[in-house]
Design an enzyme around this catalytic site. Structure first.
Site, PDB file in Angstrom:
ATOM      1  N   THR A 125     -11.544  -1.587  -6.205  1.00 35.43           N
ATOM      2  CA  THR A 125     -11.612  -2.795  -5.382  1.00 35.43           C
ATOM      3  C   THR A 125     -11.202  -2.510  -3.935  1.00 35.43           C
ATOM      4  O   THR A 125     -10.435  -1.570  -3.678  1.00 35.43           O
ATOM      5  CB  THR A 125     -10.670  -3.875  -5.970  1.00 35.43           C
ATOM      6  OG1 THR A 125     -10.503  -4.927  -5.022  1.00 35.43           O
ATOM      7  CG2 THR A 125      -9.286  -3.310  -6.284  1.00 35.43           C
ATOM      8  N   ASP A 126     -11.674  -3.344  -3.026  1.00 38.88           N
ATOM      9  CA  ASP A 126     -11.269  -3.188  -1.614  1.00 38.88           C
ATOM     10  C   ASP A 126      -9.783  -3.495  -1.424  1.00 38.88           C
ATOM     11  O   ASP A 126      -9.193  -3.128  -0.406  1.00 38.88           O
ATOM     12  CB  ASP A 126     -12.128  -4.065  -0.691  1.00 38.88           C
ATOM     13  CG  ASP A 126     -12.041  -5.562  -0.986  1.00 38.88           C
ATOM     14  OD1 ASP A 126     -11.363  -5.950  -1.960  1.00 38.88           O
ATOM     15  OD2 ASP A 126     -12.661  -6.340  -0.240  1.00 38.88           O
ATOM     16  N   GLU A 127      -9.172  -4.163  -2.423  1.00 42.94           N
ATOM     17  CA  GLU A 127      -7.748  -4.527  -2.274  1.00 42.94           C
ATOM     18  C   GLU A 127      -6.837  -3.311  -2.211  1.00 42.94           C
ATOM     19  O   GLU A 127      -5.682  -3.420  -1.791  1.00 42.94           O
ATOM     20  CB  GLU A 127      -7.301  -5.452  -3.408  1.00 42.94           C
ATOM     21  CG  GLU A 127      -8.047  -6.758  -3.390  1.00 42.94           C
ATOM     22  CD  GLU A 127      -7.370  -7.888  -4.144  1.00 42.94           C
ATOM     23  OE1 GLU A 127      -6.177  -7.809  -4.446  1.00 42.94           O
ATOM     24  OE2 GLU A 127      -8.077  -8.868  -4.432  1.00 42.94           O
ATOM     25  N   TYR A 153      -1.211  -6.111  -8.730  1.00 39.89           N
ATOM     26  CA  TYR A 153      -2.604  -5.853  -9.133  1.00 39.89           C
ATOM     27  C   TYR A 153      -3.200  -4.715  -8.307  1.00 39.89           C
ATOM     28  O   TYR A 153      -3.693  -3.719  -8.846  1.00 39.89           O
ATOM     29  CB  TYR A 153      -3.458  -7.122  -8.978  1.00 39.89           C
ATOM     30  CG  TYR A 153      -4.949  -6.822  -8.957  1.00 39.89           C
ATOM     31  CD1 TYR A 153      -5.605  -6.424 -10.116  1.00 39.89           C
ATOM     32  CD2 TYR A 153      -5.698  -6.921  -7.780  1.00 39.89           C
ATOM     33  CE1 TYR A 153      -6.970  -6.113 -10.108  1.00 39.89           C
ATOM     34  CE2 TYR A 153      -7.053  -6.622  -7.749  1.00 39.89           C
ATOM     35  CZ  TYR A 153      -7.684  -6.219  -8.920  1.00 39.89           C
ATOM     36  OH  TYR A 153      -9.024  -5.919  -8.900  1.00 39.89           O
ATOM     37  N   LYS A 157      -4.440  -0.843  -9.327  1.00 37.67           N
ATOM     38  CA  LYS A 157      -5.808  -0.331  -9.114  1.00 37.67           C
ATOM     39  C   LYS A 157      -5.765   0.930  -8.233  1.00 37.67           C
ATOM     40  O   LYS A 157      -6.497   1.888  -8.475  1.00 37.67           O
ATOM     41  CB  LYS A 157      -6.691  -1.401  -8.461  1.00 37.67           C
ATOM     42  CG  LYS A 157      -6.979  -2.618  -9.328  1.00 37.67           C
ATOM     43  CD  LYS A 157      -7.826  -2.302 -10.561  1.00 37.67           C
ATOM     44  CE  LYS A 157      -9.260  -1.982 -10.240  1.00 37.67           C
ATOM     45  NZ  LYS A 157     -10.051  -1.803 -11.497  1.00 37.67           N
TER      46      LYS A 157
HETATM   47  P1  NAD Z   1     -12.503 -10.029 -15.545  1.00 36.85           P
HETATM   48  O1  NAD Z   1     -11.043 -10.339 -15.600  1.00 36.85           O
HETATM   49  O2  NAD Z   1     -13.502 -11.134 -15.481  1.00 36.85           O
HETATM   50  O3  NAD Z   1     -12.890  -9.125 -16.813  1.00 36.85           O
HETATM   51  C1  NAD Z   1     -12.071  -8.100 -17.299  1.00 36.85           C
HETATM   52  C2  NAD Z   1     -12.567  -7.731 -18.707  1.00 36.85           C
HETATM   53  O4  NAD Z   1     -11.770  -6.631 -19.177  1.00 36.85           O
HETATM   54  C3  NAD Z   1     -12.396  -8.866 -19.737  1.00 36.85           C
HETATM   55  O5  NAD Z   1     -13.550  -8.973 -20.528  1.00 36.85           O
HETATM   56  C4  NAD Z   1     -11.193  -8.414 -20.579  1.00 36.85           C
HETATM   57  O6  NAD Z   1     -11.250  -8.881 -21.921  1.00 36.85           O
HETATM   58  C5  NAD Z   1     -11.337  -6.895 -20.506  1.00 36.85           C
HETATM   59  N1  NAD Z   1     -10.041  -6.209 -20.716  1.00 36.85           N
HETATM   60  C6  NAD Z   1      -8.860  -6.482 -20.106  1.00 36.85           C
HETATM   61  N2  NAD Z   1      -7.909  -5.659 -20.581  1.00 36.85           N
HETATM   62  C7  NAD Z   1      -8.512  -4.830 -21.489  1.00 36.85           C
HETATM   63  C8  NAD Z   1      -8.051  -3.757 -22.288  1.00 36.85           C
HETATM   64  N3  NAD Z   1      -6.760  -3.357 -22.262  1.00 36.85           N
HETATM   65  N4  NAD Z   1      -8.940  -3.135 -23.102  1.00 36.85           N
HETATM   66  C9  NAD Z   1     -10.241  -3.525 -23.134  1.00 36.85           C
HETATM   67  N5  NAD Z   1     -10.722  -4.549 -22.409  1.00 36.85           N
HETATM   68  C10 NAD Z   1      -9.875  -5.190 -21.579  1.00 36.85           C
HETATM   69  O7  NAD Z   1     -12.661  -9.031 -14.305  1.00 36.85           O
HETATM   70  P2  NAD Z   1     -13.881  -8.864 -13.287  1.00 36.85           P
HETATM   71  O8  NAD Z   1     -13.711  -9.798 -12.166  1.00 36.85           O
HETATM   72  O9  NAD Z   1     -15.140  -8.798 -14.041  1.00 36.85           O
HETATM   73  O10 NAD Z   1     -13.531  -7.403 -12.729  1.00 36.85           O
HETATM   74  C11 NAD Z   1     -14.044  -6.234 -13.365  1.00 36.85           C
HETATM   75  C12 NAD Z   1     -13.558  -5.011 -12.607  1.00 36.85           C
HETATM   76  O11 NAD Z   1     -14.009  -5.066 -11.269  1.00 36.85           O
HETATM   77  C13 NAD Z   1     -12.035  -4.881 -12.533  1.00 36.85           C
HETATM   78  O12 NAD Z   1     -11.700  -3.533 -12.694  1.00 36.85           O
HETATM   79  C14 NAD Z   1     -11.695  -5.360 -11.131  1.00 36.85           C
HETATM   80  O13 NAD Z   1     -10.540  -4.724 -10.668  1.00 36.85           O
HETATM   81  C15 NAD Z   1     -12.921  -4.930 -10.358  1.00 36.85           C
HETATM   82  N6  NAD Z   1     -13.278  -5.728  -9.174  1.00 36.85           N
HETATM   83  C16 NAD Z   1     -13.392  -7.079  -9.250  1.00 36.85           C
HETATM   84  C17 NAD Z   1     -13.790  -7.814  -8.129  1.00 36.85           C
HETATM   85  C18 NAD Z   1     -13.970  -9.313  -8.177  1.00 36.85           C
HETATM   86  O14 NAD Z   1     -14.218  -9.928  -7.147  1.00 36.85           O
HETATM   87  N7  NAD Z   1     -13.900  -9.961  -9.320  1.00 36.85           N
HETATM   88  C19 NAD Z   1     -14.047  -7.148  -6.932  1.00 36.85           C
HETATM   89  C20 NAD Z   1     -13.908  -5.756  -6.882  1.00 36.85           C
HETATM   90  C21 NAD Z   1     -13.528  -5.067  -8.014  1.00 36.85           C
HETATM   91  O1  TDX Z   2      -6.299 -21.589  -6.171  1.00 43.43           O
HETATM   92  C1  TDX Z   2      -6.564 -20.736  -5.304  1.00 43.43           C
HETATM   93  N1  TDX Z   2      -6.451 -21.070  -3.985  1.00 43.43           N
HETATM   94  C2  TDX Z   2      -6.663 -20.192  -2.964  1.00 43.43           C
HETATM   95  O2  TDX Z   2      -6.540 -20.545  -1.784  1.00 43.43           O
HETATM   96  C3  TDX Z   2      -6.970 -19.384  -5.624  1.00 43.43           C
HETATM   97  C4  TDX Z   2      -7.121 -18.963  -7.054  1.00 43.43           C
HETATM   98  C5  TDX Z   2      -7.210 -18.514  -4.578  1.00 43.43           C
HETATM   99  N2  TDX Z   2      -7.039 -18.893  -3.290  1.00 43.43           N
HETATM  100  C6  TDX Z   2      -7.290 -17.908  -2.209  1.00 43.43           C
HETATM  101  C7  TDX Z   2      -6.546 -16.598  -2.364  1.00 43.43           C
HETATM  102  C8  TDX Z   2      -7.479 -15.603  -1.718  1.00 43.43           C
HETATM  103  O3  TDX Z   2      -7.252 -15.547  -0.328  1.00 43.43           O
HETATM  104  O4  TDX Z   2      -8.674 -17.565  -2.238  1.00 43.43           O
HETATM  105  C9  TDX Z   2      -8.887 -16.183  -1.971  1.00 43.43           C
HETATM  106  C10 TDX Z   2      -9.596 -15.558  -3.143  1.00 43.43           C
HETATM  107  O5  TDX Z   2      -8.705 -15.552  -4.234  1.00 43.43           O
HETATM  108  P1  TDX Z   2      -9.099 -14.930  -5.662  1.00 43.43           P
HETATM  109  O6  TDX Z   2     -10.351 -15.578  -6.138  1.00 43.43           O
HETATM  110  O7  TDX Z   2      -7.889 -14.981  -6.529  1.00 43.43           O
HETATM  111  O8  TDX Z   2      -9.499 -13.430  -5.268  1.00 43.43           O
HETATM  112  P2  TDX Z   2      -8.703 -12.245  -4.529  1.00 43.43           P
HETATM  113  O9  TDX Z   2      -7.232 -12.427  -4.620  1.00 43.43           O
HETATM  114  O10 TDX Z   2      -9.300 -12.094  -3.165  1.00 43.43           O
HETATM  115  O11 TDX Z   2      -9.130 -10.990  -5.476  1.00 43.43           O
HETATM  116  C11 TDX Z   2     -10.485 -10.860  -5.937  1.00 43.43           C
HETATM  117  O12 TDX Z   2     -11.209  -9.914  -5.191  1.00 43.43           O
HETATM  118  C12 TDX Z   2     -10.881  -8.559  -5.366  1.00 43.43           C
HETATM  119  C13 TDX Z   2     -10.532 -10.502  -7.418  1.00 43.43           C
HETATM  120  O13 TDX Z   2      -9.804 -11.455  -8.168  1.00 43.43           O
HETATM  121  C14 TDX Z   2     -10.005  -9.106  -7.661  1.00 43.43           C
HETATM  122  O14 TDX Z   2     -10.135  -8.753  -9.039  1.00 43.43           O
HETATM  123  C15 TDX Z   2     -10.812  -8.162  -6.824  1.00 43.43           C
HETATM  124  O15 TDX Z   2     -10.294  -6.856  -6.948  1.00 43.43           O
END
Ligand code: NAD
Ligand code: TDX
Length: 342
Positions: A125-127, A153, A157
């Site tokens: 992730t970019d985080e 988190y 990562k």
């Molecule tokens: P999500 O939370 O929607 O899904 C995570 C999945 O992993 C779930 O299905 C969960 O059951 C499974 N899981 C969790 N712990 C596990 C374990 N110990 N063993 C097996 N399965 C397990 O997450 P997402 O948003 O789909 O993110 C997927 C990946 O992408 C993550 O690695 C996250 O860090 C990365 N990512 C997410 C975003 C975003 O914006 N959502 C952006 C950049 C990177």
């Molecule tokens: O209730 C809320 N109110 C609010 O203002 C929530 C849930 C979030 N926020 C803000 C926090 C952040 O600035 O919105 C922005 C986005 O929040 P999230 O959806 O929780 O995402 P973020 O924290 O940016 O992280 C996401 O992007 C990178 C994903 O959850 C991560 O898994 C990924 O790595």
């Protein structure tokens, strides 16, 4: 090609499975997911029963189980999406983030080494780069930007990323890493900003914006992220990191207002609540490398992607209503106050 996809019952993993099966029907996908609160088997219903798709309920921390699975299936490629992914939960309780995101990654890489996997891809992730100041729009995250994390988190990562690069250098494991910006689209768990605001607005509930809502995120439609990972596992160079993002920066408050407008809901649903601890100010990806080396460009403009996403949540109320009842309700009340926000 046999691809082992972990975390495929979650948001991005499931979208990746749909994308792969459509683009590469000659491949076989084996999905491993332990089905935490964030994983939903119902999400995978459209591909269940398909000959080239198999699902196994397993925890990536289960070393014995994972080794057995590799022994029986010999995957060519591993794509690791499985993670604890919500920043706010990591602030409440970091331990499980360290276990799944770091230890789980090490188990998968040990099995990949033992069974000669041709490519181990880590979805990062970019985080991991930390944040950028709001008043420096000229700055972006590049692949060589130092890791500088803010939350448990992002630290977990970043730790996993360091371990992945160590396995490349020490053992020659053929790895790649992608670091993507914020994704949005169908099947995102309603604790994340965009689906939370859509679900609350539809129910006429308050919309909790952290602090002033000025924080900036760089939004990418989930299918464009899937396309990038697909390119990296097929054409990316071993030992390389690829940043993925579509230059679409927006302040949180503007996203929330846009959702209100699209659903014809009043802005007075918006509540400015206590800020997230250690809240990152701005994320902004420079995707030049993946564009120049692999020809990747996003297909979906934000204006179209957000419309599709809102329409999807309107059409799939049963999917998210099911999720926000039960356990999630307890989490919501803990995070946003007894009975929600007023
Ligand atoms: P999500 O939370 O929607 O899904 C995570 C999945 O992993 C779930 O299905 C969960 O059951 C499974 N899981 C969790 N712990 C596990 C374990 N110990 N063993 C097996 N399965 C397990 O997450 P997402 O948003 O789909 O993110 C997927 C990946 O992408 C993550 O690695 C996250 O860090 C990365 N990512 C997410 C975003 C975003 O914006 N959502 C952006 C950049 C990177
Ligand atoms: O209730 C809320 N109110 C609010 O203002 C929530 C849930 C979030 N926020 C803000 C926090 C952040 O600035 O919105 C922005 C986005 O929040 P999230 O959806 O929780 O995402 P973020 O924290 O940016 O992280 C996401 O992007 C990178 C994903 O959850 C991560 O898994 C990924 O790595």
């Amino acid at each position: 090609m046999k691809i082992l996809v972990t975390g495929g019952a979650g948001f991005i993993g499931s979208n990746f499975i749909f994308y792969e099966l459509k683009q590469h029907p000659e491949d076989t996908i084996l999905c491993v997911d332990s089905l935490t609160y964030a994983g939903n088997l119902s999400t995978l219903e459209p591909v269940m029963g398909q000959e080239n798709f198999h699902f196994v309920k397993m925890d990536i921390r289960d070393r014995e189980g994972i080794f057995q699975l590799f022994e029986e299936n010999h995957p060519d490629v591993v794509v690791n999406f499985a993670a604890e992914s919500h920043v706010d939960r990591s602030i409440e309780d970091p331990q499980i983030f360290l276990e799944t995101n770091i230890i789980g990654t090490s188990v998968l890489m040990d099995a990949s080494r033992a069974y000669g996997v041709k490519r181990y891809h880590q979805v990062s992730t970019d985080e991991v780069y930390g944040d950028l100041p709001l008043d420096r729009p000229d700055l972006f995250f590049h692949e060589d930007t130092p890791l500088h994390t803010s939350s448990p988190y992002s630290s977990s990562k970043a730790s996993a990323d360091l371990l992945v690069m160590a396995y490349y250098r020490t053992y020659g494991l053929p790895v790649t890493i992608s670091r993507c910006s914020n994704n949005y689209g169908p099947y995102q768990f309603p604790e994340k900003l965009i689906p939370l605001m859509i679900a609350n607005a539809l129910e006429g509930k308050p919309l909790p914006v952290y602090g002033k809502g000025e924080n900036i995120r760089d939004w990418l439609y989930v299918e464009d992220h899937c396309k990038a990972i697909d390119l990296i596992i097929r054409k990316g160079k071993e030992g390389e990191v690829y940043n993925v993002g579509g230059h679409n920066e927006m302040q949180n408050i503007d996203i929330v207002k846009l959702i209100c407008d699209a659903l014809n809901k009043p802005y007075d649903l918006i509540r400015h609540v206590e800020d997230r601890k250690g809240h990152d100010q701005r994320y902004a990806i420079d995707p030049t490398k993946i564009h120049q080396e692999l020809g990747w460009l996003p297909d979906t403009k934000f204006a179209d992607g957000i419309k599709t996403t809102i329409a999807w949540y309107l059409e799939h109320k049963d999917w998210w209503e099911n999720i926000i009842s039960g356990e999630y309700q307890k989490y919501y009340e803990k995070m946003y106050g007894e009975g929600g926000i007023h």
